[in-house]
Scaffold this active site. Structure first.
Site, PDB file in Angstrom:
ATOM      1  CB  CYS A  26     -10.623 -11.498  -1.091  1.00 43.41           C
ATOM      2  SG  CYS A  26     -11.492 -11.827  -2.636  1.00 43.41           S
ATOM      3  CB  CYS A  77      -9.970 -15.322 -14.705  1.00 39.73           C
ATOM      4  SG  CYS A  77     -10.160 -15.324 -12.922  1.00 39.73           S
ATOM      5  N   GLY A 122     -16.017 -16.046  -6.187  1.00 39.85           N
ATOM      6  CA  GLY A 122     -16.589 -17.272  -5.629  1.00 39.85           C
ATOM      7  C   GLY A 122     -15.591 -18.350  -5.275  1.00 39.85           C
ATOM      8  CD  GLU A 123     -13.533 -22.350  -2.451  1.00 38.35           C
ATOM      9  OE1 GLU A 123     -12.592 -21.544  -2.393  1.00 38.35           O
ATOM     10  OE2 GLU A 123     -13.400 -23.518  -2.883  1.00 38.35           O
ATOM     11  CB  SER A 174      -6.314 -19.810  -1.556  1.00 35.34           C
ATOM     12  OG  SER A 174      -6.566 -19.456  -2.898  1.00 35.34           O
ATOM     13  CG  LEU A 175      -0.928 -22.694   2.577  1.00 33.88           C
ATOM     14  CD1 LEU A 175      -1.918 -23.661   3.188  1.00 33.88           C
ATOM     15  CD2 LEU A 175       0.400 -23.393   2.304  1.00 33.88           C
ATOM     16  CB  CYS A 183     -10.106 -14.332   2.001  1.00 33.62           C
ATOM     17  SG  CYS A 183     -10.405 -16.104   1.768  1.00 33.62           S
ATOM     18  CB  CYS A 212      -5.756 -12.017  -7.610  1.00 34.31           C
ATOM     19  SG  CYS A 212      -5.020 -13.109  -8.780  1.00 34.31           S
ATOM     20  CD  GLU A 217     -16.309  -7.146 -12.119  1.00 39.61           C
ATOM     21  OE1 GLU A 217     -16.479  -5.972 -12.455  1.00 39.61           O
ATOM     22  OE2 GLU A 217     -15.493  -7.483 -11.252  1.00 39.61           O
ATOM     23  CB  SER A 270      -7.984 -21.215  -7.383  1.00 36.19           C
ATOM     24  OG  SER A 270      -7.424 -20.574  -6.257  1.00 36.19           O
ATOM     25  CG  ASN A 293      -3.506  -7.520  -7.078  1.00 36.40           C
ATOM     26  OD1 ASN A 293      -2.543  -7.018  -7.636  1.00 36.40           O
ATOM     27  ND2 ASN A 293      -3.893  -8.766  -7.305  1.00 36.40           N
TER      28      ASN A 293
HETATM   29  N1  SAH Z   1     -12.085 -18.832  -3.845  1.00 38.58           N
HETATM   30  C1  SAH Z   1     -10.982 -19.332  -4.598  1.00 38.58           C
HETATM   31  C2  SAH Z   1     -10.757 -18.676  -5.936  1.00 38.58           C
HETATM   32  C3  SAH Z   1     -10.886 -17.181  -6.069  1.00 38.58           C
HETATM   33  S1  SAH Z   1      -9.604 -16.070  -5.664  1.00 38.58           S
HETATM   34  C4  SAH Z   1      -9.723 -19.256  -3.774  1.00 38.58           C
HETATM   35  O1  SAH Z   1      -9.738 -18.647  -2.719  1.00 38.58           O
HETATM   36  O2  SAH Z   1      -8.726 -19.839  -4.174  1.00 38.58           O
HETATM   37  C5  SAH Z   1      -8.176 -16.396  -6.621  1.00 38.58           C
HETATM   38  C6  SAH Z   1      -6.903 -16.048  -5.834  1.00 38.58           C
HETATM   39  O3  SAH Z   1      -6.755 -14.620  -5.638  1.00 38.58           O
HETATM   40  C7  SAH Z   1      -6.891 -16.673  -4.447  1.00 38.58           C
HETATM   41  O4  SAH Z   1      -5.645 -17.251  -4.181  1.00 38.58           O
HETATM   42  C8  SAH Z   1      -7.125 -15.458  -3.572  1.00 38.58           C
HETATM   43  O5  SAH Z   1      -6.701 -15.667  -2.257  1.00 38.58           O
HETATM   44  C9  SAH Z   1      -6.360 -14.388  -4.305  1.00 38.58           C
HETATM   45  N2  SAH Z   1      -6.668 -13.030  -3.865  1.00 38.58           N
HETATM   46  C10 SAH Z   1      -7.812 -12.583  -3.283  1.00 38.58           C
HETATM   47  N3  SAH Z   1      -7.711 -11.276  -2.996  1.00 38.58           N
HETATM   48  C11 SAH Z   1      -6.489 -10.868  -3.398  1.00 38.58           C
HETATM   49  C12 SAH Z   1      -5.808  -9.614  -3.389  1.00 38.58           C
HETATM   50  N4  SAH Z   1      -6.378  -8.513  -2.915  1.00 38.58           N
HETATM   51  N5  SAH Z   1      -4.564  -9.577  -3.910  1.00 38.58           N
HETATM   52  C13 SAH Z   1      -3.983 -10.688  -4.405  1.00 38.58           C
HETATM   53  N6  SAH Z   1      -4.590 -11.880  -4.469  1.00 38.58           N
HETATM   54  C14 SAH Z   1      -5.823 -11.979  -3.963  1.00 38.58           C
END
Ligand code: SAH
Length: 364
Positions: A128, A114, A170-171, A225-226, A125, A344, A101, A202, A301
């Site tokens: 996610c 995006c 993806g990362e 992504s901290l 994570c 996200c 997507e 990111s 989200n």
């Molecule tokens: N893998 C990369 C990029 C993809 S995610 C990364 O982790 O940065 C893009 C952002 O969306 C990241 O900061 C991720 O932590 C955040 N994200 C993932 N799941 C989410 C959710 N359910 N609600 C809000 N943000 C989310």
């Protein structure tokens, strides 16, 4: 590490996988002038022409020669869905049938794509949905750029400027080489001519790759992504933190070469009762003291299968205020496209989950 499947095609030259110098070399080998690569780039990226036959200003002999050895693949647009806020989600099918997507966010003045960098994600994570899929495979550079080719065409944006955020599935730093190659192809002056300033990468903070990124000539903006200020908290949310901890990541950020007035974005998903307490905000402020940072708070989200809740608006405001009081630059990310599950962490393509055994095989 998963192998990127190249299609079984008798024609070995995958045009969309080539940087322009590589295409020039290939043309040279075919006995054609290297400058034809500029024309082909122009057709593929600026004009958005998906096949060689339509490249009418190439000499017929070159088109015939290329037809015998080269392929030009484009992801197929399977489905698009538009949110009430204008965000659009695109489901694309790749040459091997896998689906990904991509999301269009029509923020003014900048239009943003995006993009995904992998089919699924290995980072797992805790909040996610993509993480729940596991990693099916990396995308090739051509598949990453292909998302832009499809979206530009579908949205009729041929001459419109756009930004890119590598925040889809993806990362990106787990698929380092293909991601950086994609940025070089996107940046080519005879193609999209996209400046790296318009790109934000990111990452969860894969340290060795982050250190490599610091040396790149095509340097995108960096977002980390901290999500938590301590290893104890972050380790539960972002499993890779057990390998690369908070302090190491922050130290790498302090060394990261930034542009004039450049800042590193720190993304922080707010989870009720988990990382949204005033003490967490104060710890975060202390951690980021001395880093040229901006903090992007992302209220969760929520989704079925995600065992967390979004904090109240008051808790979000209180958290943001503490950071601002500590002189940090703070923004709260507006959630876009939630009604179509394009926000996200909501990107997931059903039916592509791997069994745990397959998953393990992919990661080795
Ligand atoms: N893998 C990369 C990029 C993809 S995610 C990364 O982790 O940065 C893009 C952002 O969306 C990241 O900061 C991720 O932590 C955040 N994200 C993932 N799941 C989410 C959710 N359910 N609600 C809000 N943000 C989310």
């Amino acid at each position: 590490m998963s192998k990127i499947p190249r299609q079984k095609d008798p024609r070995p030259l995958f045009l969309t996988e080539l940087e322009r110098p590589e295409l020039e070399a290939a043309l040279g080998e075919l006995g054609h002038p290297r400058f034809r690569a500029q024309q082909i780039f122009h057709w593929m990226y600026r004009r958005g022409v998906p096949d060689l036959d339509a490249m009418t200003d190439l000499p017929r002999e070159l088109r015939t020669a290329l037809a015998a050895v080269a392929t030009l693949t484009t992801p197929a647009l399977v489905h698009r869905e538009r949110s009430i806020d204008g965000t659009e989600k695109f489901l694309l099918r790749l040459a091997d049938g896998r689906q990904i997507e991509s999301v269009f966010i029509p923020d003014t003045p900048a239009m943003t794509f995006c993009l995904s960098t992998q089919v699924g994600c290995a980072m797992a994570c805790a909040f996610c949905l993509t993480g729940k899929m596991g990693l099916a495979r990396h995308l090739t550079a051509g598949e990453i750029v292909g998302q832009v080719r499809v979206l530009v065409h579908a949205l009729d944006m041929r001459d419109a400027p756009f930004n890119i955020v590598l925040m889809g599935m993806g990362e990106p730093l787990h698929n380092y080489d293909e991601t950086m190659k994609a940025l070089r192809i996107l940046g080519d002056p005879h193609g999209f001519a996209l400046s790296p300033r318009r790109v934000t990468l990111s990452t969860v903070g894969l340290l060795p790759a982050l250190e490599r990124l610091a040396q790149e000539p095509m340097m995108p903006n960096l977002a980390i992504s901290l999500h938590a200020p301590t290893d104890a908290q972050r380790g539960d949310l972002v499993p890779i933190n057990r390998t690369y901890g908070v302090k190491e990541i922050i130290d790498a950020c302090k060394r990261f070469p930034l542009r004039k007035r450049g800042r590193i974005t720190f993304e922080y998903v707010l989870l009720a009762g988990v990382n949204d307490a005033p003490q967490d905000a104060r710890r975060l402020a202390k951690l980021l003291a001395g880093v040229r940072s901006k903090v992007n708070l992302i209220p969760l989200n929520a989704a079925a299968g995600i065992p967390f809740e979004r904090p109240s608006d008051e808790a979000i405001d209180r958290f943001a205020k503490i950071l601002a009081d500590h002189h940090l630059i703070v923004s709260v990310r507006k959630s876009r496209g939630r009604d179509i599950r394009a926000a996200c962490g909501q990107l997931i393509v059903e039916g592509q989950r791997k069994s745990p055994a397959q998953q393990l095989a992919v990661m080795m």
